[in-house]
Design a protein around this motif. Structure first.
Motif, mmCIF file in Angstrom:
data_model
loop_
_atom_site.group_PDB
_atom_site.id
_atom_site.type_symbol
_atom_site.label_atom_id
_atom_site.label_comp_id
_atom_site.label_asym_id
_atom_site.label_seq_id
_atom_site.Cartn_x
_atom_site.Cartn_y
_atom_site.Cartn_z
ATOM 1 N N GLY A 101 0.827 -1.197 0.000
ATOM 2 C CA GLY A 101 0.000 0.000 0.000
ATOM 3 C C GLY A 101 0.860 1.244 0.000
ATOM 4 N N ARG A 102 0.253 2.351 -0.407
ATOM 5 C CA ARG A 102 0.992 3.614 -0.399
ATOM 6 C C ARG A 102 0.032 4.780 -0.275
ATOM 7 N NH1 ARG A 102 4.106 4.627 -5.859
ATOM 8 N NH2 ARG A 102 4.763 2.460 -5.579
ATOM 9 N N GLY A 103 0.552 5.875 0.269
ATOM 10 C CA GLY A 103 -0.211 7.109 0.382
ATOM 11 C C GLY A 103 0.696 8.274 0.051
ATOM 12 N N GLY A 104 0.236 9.477 0.362
ATOM 13 C CA GLY A 104 1.012 10.652 0.029
ATOM 14 C C GLY A 104 2.279 10.806 0.844
ATOM 15 N N MET A 105 2.280 10.264 2.070
ATOM 16 C CA MET A 105 3.413 10.448 2.969
ATOM 17 C C MET A 105 4.250 9.197 3.171
ATOM 18 S SD MET A 105 1.749 12.701 6.062
ATOM 19 C CE MET A 105 3.118 12.195 7.109
ATOM 20 N N ALA A 106 3.678 8.030 2.908
ATOM 21 C CA ALA A 106 4.372 6.797 3.282
ATOM 22 C C ALA A 106 3.957 5.640 2.386
ATOM 23 C CB ALA A 106 4.069 6.459 4.746
ATOM 24 N N ARG A 107 4.771 4.592 2.434
ATOM 25 C CA ARG A 107 4.433 3.322 1.795
ATOM 26 C C ARG A 107 4.379 2.245 2.869
ATOM 27 N NH1 ARG A 107 7.732 2.982 -3.990
ATOM 28 N NH2 ARG A 107 7.074 5.028 -4.769
ATOM 29 N N VAL A 108 3.575 1.223 2.604
ATOM 30 C CA VAL A 108 3.434 0.118 3.547
ATOM 31 C C VAL A 108 3.907 -1.163 2.867
ATOM 32 C CG1 VAL A 108 1.873 -1.164 5.054
ATOM 33 C CG2 VAL A 108 1.459 1.272 4.616
ATOM 34 N N TYR A 109 4.714 -1.928 3.593
ATOM 35 C CA TYR A 109 5.296 -3.148 3.052
ATOM 36 C C TYR A 109 4.967 -4.347 3.942
ATOM 37 C CZ TYR A 109 8.233 0.071 0.342
ATOM 38 O OH TYR A 109 8.681 1.065 -0.488
ATOM 39 N N ARG A 110 4.853 -5.498 3.314
ATOM 40 C CA ARG A 110 4.877 -6.745 4.076
ATOM 41 C C ARG A 110 6.334 -7.024 4.392
ATOM 42 N NH1 ARG A 110 5.799 -11.949 2.580
ATOM 43 N NH2 ARG A 110 5.671 -11.388 0.361
ATOM 44 N N ALA A 111 6.622 -7.279 5.656
ATOM 45 C CA ALA A 111 8.002 -7.488 6.081
ATOM 46 C C ALA A 111 8.041 -8.580 7.142
ATOM 47 C CB ALA A 111 8.596 -6.188 6.631
ATOM 48 N N VAL A 112 9.228 -9.064 7.412
ATOM 49 C CA VAL A 112 9.421 -10.089 8.438
ATOM 50 C C VAL A 112 10.271 -9.510 9.559
ATOM 51 C CG1 VAL A 112 10.417 -12.341 8.973
ATOM 52 C CG2 VAL A 112 9.198 -11.996 6.816
ATOM 53 N N ASP A 113 9.749 -9.594 10.772
ATOM 54 C CA ASP A 113 10.506 -9.220 11.964
ATOM 55 C C ASP A 113 11.471 -10.368 12.251
ATOM 56 O OD1 ASP A 113 11.425 -8.844 14.580
ATOM 57 O OD2 ASP A 113 9.543 -7.971 15.261
ATOM 58 N N THR A 114 12.759 -10.148 12.004
ATOM 59 C CA THR A 114 13.730 -11.234 12.132
ATOM 60 C C THR A 114 13.995 -11.615 13.584
ATOM 61 O OG1 THR A 114 15.571 -9.650 12.080
ATOM 62 C CG2 THR A 114 14.859 -10.593 9.976
ATOM 63 N N LEU A 115 13.654 -10.733 14.517
ATOM 64 C CA LEU A 115 13.855 -11.043 15.930
ATOM 65 C C LEU A 115 12.739 -11.932 16.462
ATOM 66 C CD1 LEU A 115 15.460 -10.622 18.545
ATOM 67 C CD2 LEU A 115 14.114 -8.549 18.941
ATOM 68 N N LEU A 116 11.487 -11.551 16.169
ATOM 69 C CA LEU A 116 10.339 -12.302 16.680
ATOM 70 C C LEU A 116 9.792 -13.307 15.675
ATOM 71 C CD1 LEU A 116 8.441 -9.435 18.545
ATOM 72 C CD2 LEU A 116 9.997 -11.148 19.493
ATOM 73 N N GLN A 117 10.386 -13.333 14.476
ATOM 74 C CA GLN A 117 10.012 -14.305 13.448
ATOM 75 C C GLN A 117 8.513 -14.265 13.136
ATOM 76 O OE1 GLN A 117 12.235 -16.444 11.646
ATOM 77 N NE2 GLN A 117 13.599 -14.899 12.535
ATOM 78 N N ARG A 118 8.027 -13.070 12.807
ATOM 79 C CA ARG A 118 6.629 -12.933 12.426
ATOM 80 C C ARG A 118 6.500 -11.905 11.312
ATOM 81 N NH1 ARG A 118 4.070 -9.869 17.753
ATOM 82 N NH2 ARG A 118 5.433 -8.035 17.733
ATOM 83 N N THR A 119 5.438 -12.058 10.541
ATOM 84 C CA THR A 119 5.154 -11.122 9.458
ATOM 85 C C THR A 119 4.482 -9.880 10.023
ATOM 86 O OG1 THR A 119 4.917 -12.913 7.856
ATOM 87 C CG2 THR A 119 3.924 -10.803 7.283
ATOM 88 N N VAL A 120 4.914 -8.717 9.558
ATOM 89 C CA VAL A 120 4.347 -7.451 10.006
ATOM 90 C C VAL A 120 4.057 -6.580 8.791
ATOM 91 C CG1 VAL A 120 5.629 -7.527 12.180
ATOM 92 C CG2 VAL A 120 6.586 -6.288 10.224
ATOM 93 N N ALA A 121 3.265 -5.556 9.012
ATOM 94 C CA ALA A 121 3.120 -4.483 8.029
ATOM 95 C C ALA A 121 4.058 -3.368 8.470
ATOM 96 C CB ALA A 121 1.684 -3.993 7.971
ATOM 97 N N LEU A 122 4.947 -2.968 7.589
ATOM 98 C CA LEU A 122 5.954 -1.960 7.921
ATOM 99 C C LEU A 122 5.644 -0.685 7.140
ATOM 100 C CD1 LEU A 122 8.563 -1.894 9.696
ATOM 101 C CD2 LEU A 122 9.843 -2.201 7.562
#
Length: 203
Positions: A20-41
């Motif tokens: 996703g994206r907007g005027g100020m930011a973009r949103v990515y699917r990412a992996v938290d390598t510390l907690l080993q879970r998928t997040v929206a960044l």
């Protein structure tokens, strides 16, 4: 041009895909390598990262949402900065925005409309009881998860209780999406929970 953030490590997060994206930011699917879970960044656009007003607003979004506890409000996990980029890590939703569903399937039936909007109304009620006003209720900020949950996201221009009356917009100006603005927002006047309820009615 390929997105330079894809397949890149940002802090403890491996960036995988833009969602996703907007005027100020973009949103990515990412992996938290510390907690080993998928997040929206959510990553603030580079041209805004060094702007004190935008940086403050971005941080305030995380603080406001993180202090609102409700099943229909997106959960904030982390906020930080890496390699000059400011980010918010939040709960990943595998479905789509309400705006996408409406585009693909057309207007909802009355029972489905009630089922979608009721949890958002409850979430707004919880936010308003905590003296937080979202200020940008629209279909793009309502997420439909694959498990049937409906969630409210994007508190980027919200007014939170921690501001103590602080304004980040000039008197006589407004922020938000024009189609969903309450009259007092258009006129640059003080907004309240009623402004959010007006926008939800438009949705």
């Amino acid at each position: 041009m390929p997105d330079p953030l894809i397949s890149r490590r940002l802090g403890r997060y491996d960036v995988k895909q833009e969602i996703g994206r907007g005027g100020m930011a973009r949103v990515y699917r990412a992996v938290d390598t510390l907690l080993q879970r998928t997040v929206a960044l959510k990553i603030l656009a580079p041209q805004f990262s060094n702007d004190p007003e935008f940086a403050h607003r971005f941080e305030r979004e995380a603080v406001t949402a993180a202090n609102l506890r409700h099943p229909a409000i997106i959960t904030i996990f982390d906020v930080g900065e890496a390699e000059g980029l400011r980010y918010i890590a939040m709960e990943y939703i595998g479905g789509s925005a309400l705006s996408t569903a409406l585009t693909e399937h057309g207007a909802f039936s009355l029972p489905l409309t009630v089922a979608v909007l009721r949890p958002i109304a409850d979430a707004l009620d919880a936010a308003h009881r905590s003296n937080a006003v979202h200020r940008d209720i629209k279909p793009q900020n309502i997420l439909l998860d694959t498990d049937g949950r409906v969630l409210l996201t994007d508190f980027g221009i919200a007014i939170g209780p921690q501001q103590g009356g602080e304004r980040l917009t000039r008197a006589g100006s407004f922020m938000g999406t024009p189609e969903y603005l309450a009259p007092e927002q258009v006129q640059g006047q003080q907004v309240t929970g009623a402004s959010d309820r007006y926008a939800l009615g438009v949705v």
